[in-house]
Design a protein around this motif. Structure first.
Motif, PDB file in Angstrom:
ATOM      1  N   GLU B   5       0.825  -1.261   0.158  1.00 55.55           N
ATOM      2  CA  GLU B   5       0.017   0.093  -0.080  1.00 55.55           C
ATOM      3  C   GLU B   5       0.821   1.274   0.031  1.00 55.55           C
ATOM      4  O   GLU B   5       1.874   1.331   0.753  1.00 55.55           O
ATOM      5  N   LEU B   7       2.153   5.082   1.137  1.00 58.60           N
ATOM      6  CA  LEU B   7       2.210   5.381   2.555  1.00 58.60           C
ATOM      7  C   LEU B   7       0.944   6.083   2.904  1.00 58.60           C
ATOM      8  O   LEU B   7       0.618   6.271   4.092  1.00 58.60           O
ATOM      9  N   ARG B   9      -1.859   5.886   2.131  1.00 59.25           N
ATOM     10  CA  ARG B   9      -3.064   5.165   2.250  1.00 59.25           C
ATOM     11  C   ARG B   9      -2.898   4.637   3.779  1.00 59.25           C
ATOM     12  O   ARG B   9      -3.834   4.535   4.664  1.00 59.25           O
ATOM     13  N   LEU B  10      -1.741   4.398   4.273  1.00 56.66           N
ATOM     14  CA  LEU B  10      -1.365   3.867   5.459  1.00 56.66           C
ATOM     15  C   LEU B  10      -1.654   4.921   6.711  1.00 56.66           C
ATOM     16  O   LEU B  10      -2.401   4.725   7.329  1.00 56.66           O
ATOM     17  N   HIS B  11      -1.417   6.120   6.240  1.00 57.59           N
ATOM     18  CA  HIS B  11      -1.658   7.173   7.317  1.00 57.59           C
ATOM     19  C   HIS B  11      -2.966   7.709   7.431  1.00 57.59           C
ATOM     20  O   HIS B  11      -3.554   7.826   8.327  1.00 57.59           O
ATOM     21  N   GLY B  13      -5.150   5.428   6.987  1.00 62.40           N
ATOM     22  CA  GLY B  13      -5.734   4.265   7.873  1.00 62.40           C
ATOM     23  C   GLY B  13      -5.605   4.504   9.528  1.00 62.40           C
ATOM     24  O   GLY B  13      -6.455   4.436  10.219  1.00 62.40           O
ATOM     25  N   CYS B  14      -4.500   5.321   9.810  1.00 57.57           N
ATOM     26  CA  CYS B  14      -4.180   5.562  11.351  1.00 57.57           C
ATOM     27  C   CYS B  14      -4.946   6.824  11.499  1.00 57.57           C
ATOM     28  O   CYS B  14      -5.475   6.953  12.772  1.00 57.57           O
ATOM     29  N   ARG B  15      -4.935   7.834  10.714  1.00 58.12           N
ATOM     30  CA  ARG B  15      -5.638   8.823  11.155  1.00 58.12           C
ATOM     31  C   ARG B  15      -7.120   8.828  11.056  1.00 58.12           C
ATOM     32  O   ARG B  15      -7.872   9.402  11.826  1.00 58.12           O
ATOM     33  N   VAL B  16      -7.678   7.813  10.256  1.00 54.67           N
ATOM     34  CA  VAL B  16      -8.985   7.285  10.015  1.00 54.67           C
ATOM     35  C   VAL B  16      -9.639   8.461   8.896  1.00 54.67           C
ATOM     36  O   VAL B  16      -9.830   9.619   9.307  1.00 54.67           O
ATOM     37  N   MET B  17     -10.137   7.950   8.081  1.00 56.87           N
ATOM     38  CA  MET B  17     -10.802   8.884   7.104  1.00 56.87           C
ATOM     39  C   MET B  17     -12.250   9.749   7.780  1.00 56.87           C
ATOM     40  O   MET B  17     -13.036   8.837   8.024  1.00 56.87           O
ATOM     41  N   GLU B  20     -15.592   9.280   6.633  1.00 54.69           N
ATOM     42  CA  GLU B  20     -16.806   8.255   6.989  1.00 54.69           C
ATOM     43  C   GLU B  20     -17.573   8.583   8.002  1.00 54.69           C
ATOM     44  O   GLU B  20     -18.698   8.021   8.102  1.00 54.69           O
ATOM     45  N   THR B  22     -18.091   8.563  11.282  1.00 50.58           N
ATOM     46  CA  THR B  22     -18.480   7.276  11.937  1.00 50.58           C
ATOM     47  C   THR B  22     -19.003   7.581  13.414  1.00 50.58           C
ATOM     48  O   THR B  22     -19.464   6.825  14.206  1.00 50.58           O
ATOM     49  N   LEU B  23     -18.968   9.033  13.901  1.00 51.01           N
ATOM     50  CA  LEU B  23     -18.972   9.316  15.162  1.00 51.01           C
ATOM     51  C   LEU B  23     -20.409   9.373  15.463  1.00 51.01           C
ATOM     52  O   LEU B  23     -21.254  10.224  14.779  1.00 51.01           O
TER      53      LEU B  23
END
Lengths: 465, 206
Positions: B5, B7, B9-11, B13-17, B20, B22-23
């Motif tokens: 992947e 990088l 994309r990876l960050h 994933g960590c920061r969370v899009m 989304e 989601t809250l």
């Protein structure tokens, strides 16, 4: 229950069976009977649960003065309350007058606890403050008011987790955690603002003995291949077609154990390869800045060296402690999972398995996050946790369905004499550059740490600790 | 998905899009209720039929057919209950952490696991279930194509050789949407009446 008698001949059950007959050190077997024996259970409540440190929750559940939650220490109900000076007290939730529960709800905020039965009142720290109709001195004149407070447990906070013990003069929590604290710090005590709960815990009932769940979390990685096969089929544990053991379930790992606690430290190389990052950079901060620890944002990574030693940073970068147990009845999960349509989703949970008699326990599941993480990240961690863990989790529902079958078998006249086996031992084989202490087992996840769990249980049951 | 992947994309994933969204710390916005849909009216009957058909699909484990009755912007949740004293101003309904907090993608994934995997050991052998849906009350909403419907569900569940049932009751707050002349489920919040679930897991849909 004749507690003193048991204390004197500590290792023998009424039928003459010794604890050593149940946990057979020579052959590394445990009699299935240990899961379904009322005398053993009653002994455990005294010898294990009244003497260990027990995890009751997290201070972020009760942030304000007067906040309280009710929990259980073994078979005893307790109140975990924050007093006006900010301290946390754990009181037996049993009125000293006639034994009524003085706090009825699961959570609340109050200035004092007032027993509904006769109206005796107690401060948040458990001190007796008075009985109605003071002119008649309804608490009598034999005991002083100072002797009528709610029984107090010893309390120590670690990373905000509330640990309590009835063993008032026993070992400190630090001594109890032993060499595991080095590893636990890399999960829970590594950031400026620390961790917090994302909300109240999920709670549900499993008809099984508390030890079945607890010993599994003492690093039984092996079961994942069979019991949790469905998540691999769905492509949620790496690509379904690959049999590369590193992507299988992190089962080639390093397991560490001390004092009955254990953790599996999972090789991070699988993530770095996916991220096209250097696997072997000697500076752990290089890797950690590429793949932040579970629940960290990239912006938080520079905080790490303030809280962790070089050895802990190396551990976090290369083999992060990910899943395991805190003796006797708590477990933790702190992992990345492949993200649906994305890369990785962090999730962090703590469980406790609270005994409700010998054949039933309450599963309590908290979702955790770094306090400083952005709200969207916390929400994503909770959603990932709900999807995989706890009441509706696609992973833990398989476990919760399995444990009651073992419990039912432990009642069989023949079955209860059968043994469960811990005979696949790797033996200690600490890698030369391993930064932490404790007993260290590198390689495939075998029975070593679970066997240590049973040995620790035996030590408690035979008064060897 | 590519094995390697990039990088960023990876960050992500960590920061969370953040997109989304989601809250969901608070109650979802209640659809502003319009006129009540009268018991026995043609539209009411259509709604009742939706629930009858839905219960049959779920009890027959035709979960992928059930997924086809969901909208792709589905929000599917089940709050927790925390016992509090009557005078406590804090609600006993908790949405910061829930039993379900799912969207169309994750509900589809759960449905696939329950139908396509032989290794779904929580439900193989699967529980025999019977859903009784009643007390349906429905309203029009400000959106012409959406209806707000409250129903009660009693989910009876028998497992393996057990001579006993486990059961769950809930109030379901739904939004049904008319899509191409058919009703679909766009929102379901199942408010379960238990604080400590008396079941070892709840992978069964409510």
């Amino acid at each position: 229950m004749t507690g003193n008698q048991h204390m004197r001949n500590g290792t023998t059950l009424p039928d003459g069976t010794k604890i050593e007959d149940l946990v057979r050190k020579q052959t590394q077997e445990v009699m299935l009977r240990v899961y379904d024996d009322q005398d053993l259970h009653d002994l455990e409540m005294q010898k294990v649960f009244a003497r260990s440190w027990l995890l009751l929750g997290h201070e972020s559940e009760i942030p304000n003065p007067g906040d309280f939650v009710t929990r259980n220490m073994g078979s005893d109900p307790v109140i975990v309350a924050r007093t006006t000076d900010g301290a946390i007290h754990v009181s037996l939730n049993v009125c000293t007058h006639r034994g009524m529960r003085v706090a009825l709800p699961a959570a609340g905020n109050t200035r004092m606890f007032r027993c509904v039965y006769h109206g005796w009142t107690f401060r948040l720290d458990g001190q007796f403050t008075g009985a109605p109709v003071a002119s008649e001195q309804m608490h009598g004149n034999i005991l002083e008011a100072s002797q009528l407070g709610l029984k107090q447990a010893r309390v120590t906070l670690y990373a905000g987790f509330v640990f309590a013990s009835w063993n008032i003069d026993g070992p400190s929590l630090d001594e109890f955690l032993g060499d595991m604290k080095f590893y636990l710090d890399t999960i829970f005590a590594r950031s400026d603002r620390g961790i917090e709960v994302c909300g109240p815990p999920q709670r549900f009932i499993v008809d099984a003995n508390w030890k079945i769940a607890s010993e599994q979390f003492a690093c039984d990685g092996y079961h994942v291949l069979s019991l949790h096969q469905s998540t691999r089929e769905l492509g949620l544990r790496g690509r379904p077609e690959t049999l590369d053991p590193r992507t299988l379930a992190g089962l080639y790992a390093v397991e560490v154990a001390d004092n009955g606690h254990s953790l599996r430290c999972v090789n991070a190389a699988q993530y770095y390869e996916r991220a096209a990052a250097p696997v072997d950079d000697p500076d752990p901060m290089v890797q950690l800045s590429i793949l932040p620890p579970v629940g960290f944002t990239p912006e938080m990574v520079p905080q790490l060296p303030k809280h962790l030693s070089l050895g802990q940073l190396q551990l976090l970068a290369k083999s992060a402690p990910s899943i395991g147990s805190i003796f006797p009845n708590s477990a933790l999960i702190c992992i990345y999972r492949p993200k649906l349509g994305g890369f990785l989703t962090p999730m962090m949970c703590i469980h406790t398995f609270v005994p409700l008699g010998r054949g039933r326990f309450e599963f309590i599941n908290w979702f955790l996050a770094e306090r400083e993480a952005p709200p969207e990240m916390k929400a994503e961690m909770v959603r990932a946790g709900i999807l995989f863990m706890g009441t509706t989790g696609m992973v833990e529902s398989d476990d919760a369905e399995t444990w009651p079958h073992i419990q039912a078998n432990a009642a069989g006249a023949m079955s209860r004499q059968q043994t469960i086996k811990y005979q696949a031992l790797a033996g200690e084989n600490k890698p030369s550059d391993w930064p932490g202490g404790g007993a260290v087992y590198a390689g495939f996840s075998k029975d070593d740490t679970q066997w240590r769990w049973w040995n620790r249980w035996t030590d408690f049951m035979t008064d060897a600790v | 998905m590519a094995l390697v992947e990039p990088l960023d994309r990876l960050h992500d994933g960590c920061r969370v899009m953040a997109q989304e969204k989601t809250l969901r710390p608070e109650a979802p916005a209640t659809p502003s209720l319009g006129d009540k849909i009268r018991y026995g009216s043609p539209l009411y009957n259509e709604i009742a039929e939706f629930y009858i058909d839905e219960a049959l699909l779920l009890d027959d484990n035709r979960l992928l057919e059930w997924v086809a009755t969901l909208t792709e912007d589905l929000v599917y949740t089940a709050p927790m209950r925390v016992t509090r004293m009557n005078e406590d101003p804090v609600s006993d309904i908790v949405r910061s952490v829930q039993h379900f907090d799912d969207n169309f993608t994750t509900i589809s994934l759960r449905a696939r696991r329950l139908t396509e995997s032989r290794n779904v050991w929580a439900e193989n052998p699967r529980a025999r279930t019977r859903r009784f849906v009643s007390n349906v009350s429905a309203h029009h909403t400000a959106k012409q194509d959406e209806l707000a419907v409250v129903s009660y569900v009693l989910l009876m569940r028998n497992k393996a050789e057990s001579p006993n049932y486990t059961f769950v009751t809930a109030r379901r707050n739904d939004v049904l949407r008319l899509v191409d002349g058919k009703l679909k489920l766009a929102r379901r919040e199942s408010i379960i009446d238990m604080s400590v679930l008396g079941v070892p897991h709840l992978v069964t849909f409510l």
